[in-house]
Design an enzyme around this catalytic site. Structure first.
Site, PDB file in Angstrom:
ATOM      1  N   SER A  63       0.832  -1.202   0.000  1.00  0.00           N
ATOM      2  CA  SER A  63       0.000   0.000   0.000  1.00  0.00           C
ATOM      3  C   SER A  63       0.870   1.257   0.000  1.00  0.00           C
ATOM      4  CB  SER A  63      -0.966  -0.049   1.188  1.00  0.00           C
ATOM      5  OG  SER A  63      -1.977   0.926   1.075  1.00  0.00           O
ATOM      6  N   ASP A  85      -9.893  -3.693  -5.354  1.00  0.00           N
ATOM      7  CA  ASP A  85      -9.103  -2.650  -4.707  1.00  0.00           C
ATOM      8  C   ASP A  85      -9.233  -1.367  -5.522  1.00  0.00           C
ATOM      9  OD1 ASP A  85      -7.206  -1.015  -3.534  1.00  0.00           O
ATOM     10  OD2 ASP A  85      -5.501  -2.328  -3.938  1.00  0.00           O
ATOM     11  N   HIS A 123      -8.080  -4.875  -1.117  1.00  0.00           N
ATOM     12  CA  HIS A 123      -6.863  -4.203  -0.656  1.00  0.00           C
ATOM     13  C   HIS A 123      -6.538  -4.680   0.767  1.00  0.00           C
ATOM     14  CE1 HIS A 123      -4.021  -0.785  -0.780  1.00  0.00           C
ATOM     15  NE2 HIS A 123      -4.252  -0.687   0.528  1.00  0.00           N
TER      16      HIS A 123
END
Length: 312
Positions: free
Chosen positions: A154, A252, A282
């Protein structure tokens, strides 16, 4: 494919988001920073060492994972996710352990400074400085002196991409491989330029309308989001960057920017392996890697790291 049935069950328990809700970093950290598994149920490695690294900017805590007994190891630096304002060494312990075990790399997890207390470029400087520190302590770390990889999830993937740009410019260290797990590579949310931001906007843990606020802590003070060190996908010249593995998740909002970055790297002549995991959201590392469809991600990552390892 549809959302995995077990993930769907979890999503159904999450209340609908309140558009007026404001994030309080300290409160968010209490939830986000808690690991899922107790230590005894996590993957075991030969040793785990806590250390504090003195850099020109700050003293940075790190956690060093040695996968097995040995005299020499390739090294992987790990930059955790958490939108630059949450996450820590403990929150990602259960992610880093299996990467070390499957790859045979000694992994150094970096507890970089967090926003809003330390906005951009604090985290980026910390990640670069600790990576440079590792190359200067070859004997202490039992580094093989050849293989230096970096990885992150991320926002940590953002830091990975930005560190490779700094390393290419400064020529002080040579990074051999980079791994980006569902990376956040474009921090300009003034418009939704990627279809996944619309397709996966709501109902999949991370929601598109919250991204600007999540990243505002890091961008405190009017940071230019066109700067490639802030939004690496804006870098026009990607030539000469390290071989890359990019992992994305079907559901995501940030899926498409990760896949576009992989495409841009490939067009620039950088060897790239791109893999999208279907039916997942995600942040699935650590949360859903116990499911059969996703448990291979650590072996897959390990294989990428072990491939074409330079002999010392």
């Amino acid at each position: 494919m549809p959302v995995h049935p077990e993930i769907k069950k979890v999503l159904e328990f999450i209340p609908e988001s309140d558009p007026n809700f404001k994030i309080i970093p300290e409160e968010h950290r209490k939830i986000f920073d808690a690991p899922v598994l107790p230590v005894e149920q996590r993957v075991q490695v030969h040793s785990v060492e806590e250390k504090t690294i003195s850099t020109p900017e700050a003293d940075i805590p790190v956690r060093i994972y040695t996968p097995e007994e040995g005299d020499s190891f390739p090294i992987l630096m790990y930059f955790h996710g958490g939108a630059f304002f949450s996450g820590n060494l403990e929150s990602h312990d259960e992610i880093v352990r299996p990467i070390a075990a499957e790859s045979g790399y000694k992994v150094i997890s970096v507890g970089y400074r967090l926003a809003p207390e330390h906005p951009y470029p604090a985290a980026l400087k910390d990640c670069y400085n600790v990576t440079k520190w590792a190359t200067e302590h070859q004997e202490e770390l039992q580094w093989d002196g050849k293989n230096l990889a970096i990885a992150g999830d991320s926002s940590g993937g953002n830091l990975v991409a930005a560190v490779t740009l700094i390393a290419r410019e400064k020529q002080e260290i040579t990074i051999t491989k980079q791994i980006l797990f569902y990376p956040s590579l474009d921090l300009d949310f003034s418009e939704f330029r990627y279809p996944s931001l619309v397709e996966n906007a709501k109902g999949y843990f991370v929601e598109s309308h919250t991204l600007a606020e999540h990243n505002s802590f890091y961008l405190k003070g009017g940071v230019d989001t066109d700067n490639p060190l802030v939004s690496p996908i804006r870098e026009e010249n990607l030539e000469g960057l390290p071989e890359a593995l990019v992992i994305t998740a079907e559901y995501d909002p940030m899926r498409d920017e990760g896949e576009l970055y992989a495409e841009k790297l490939e067009k620039a002549g950088v060897p790239v392996e791109l893999k999208r995991y279907e039916g997942v959201t995600h942040g699935f590392l650590g949360k859903f890697t116990h499911l059969d469809e996703y448990k291979d991600i650590y072996a897959f990552t390990g294989d990428f790291l072990k491939s074409a390892v330079k002999s010392s």
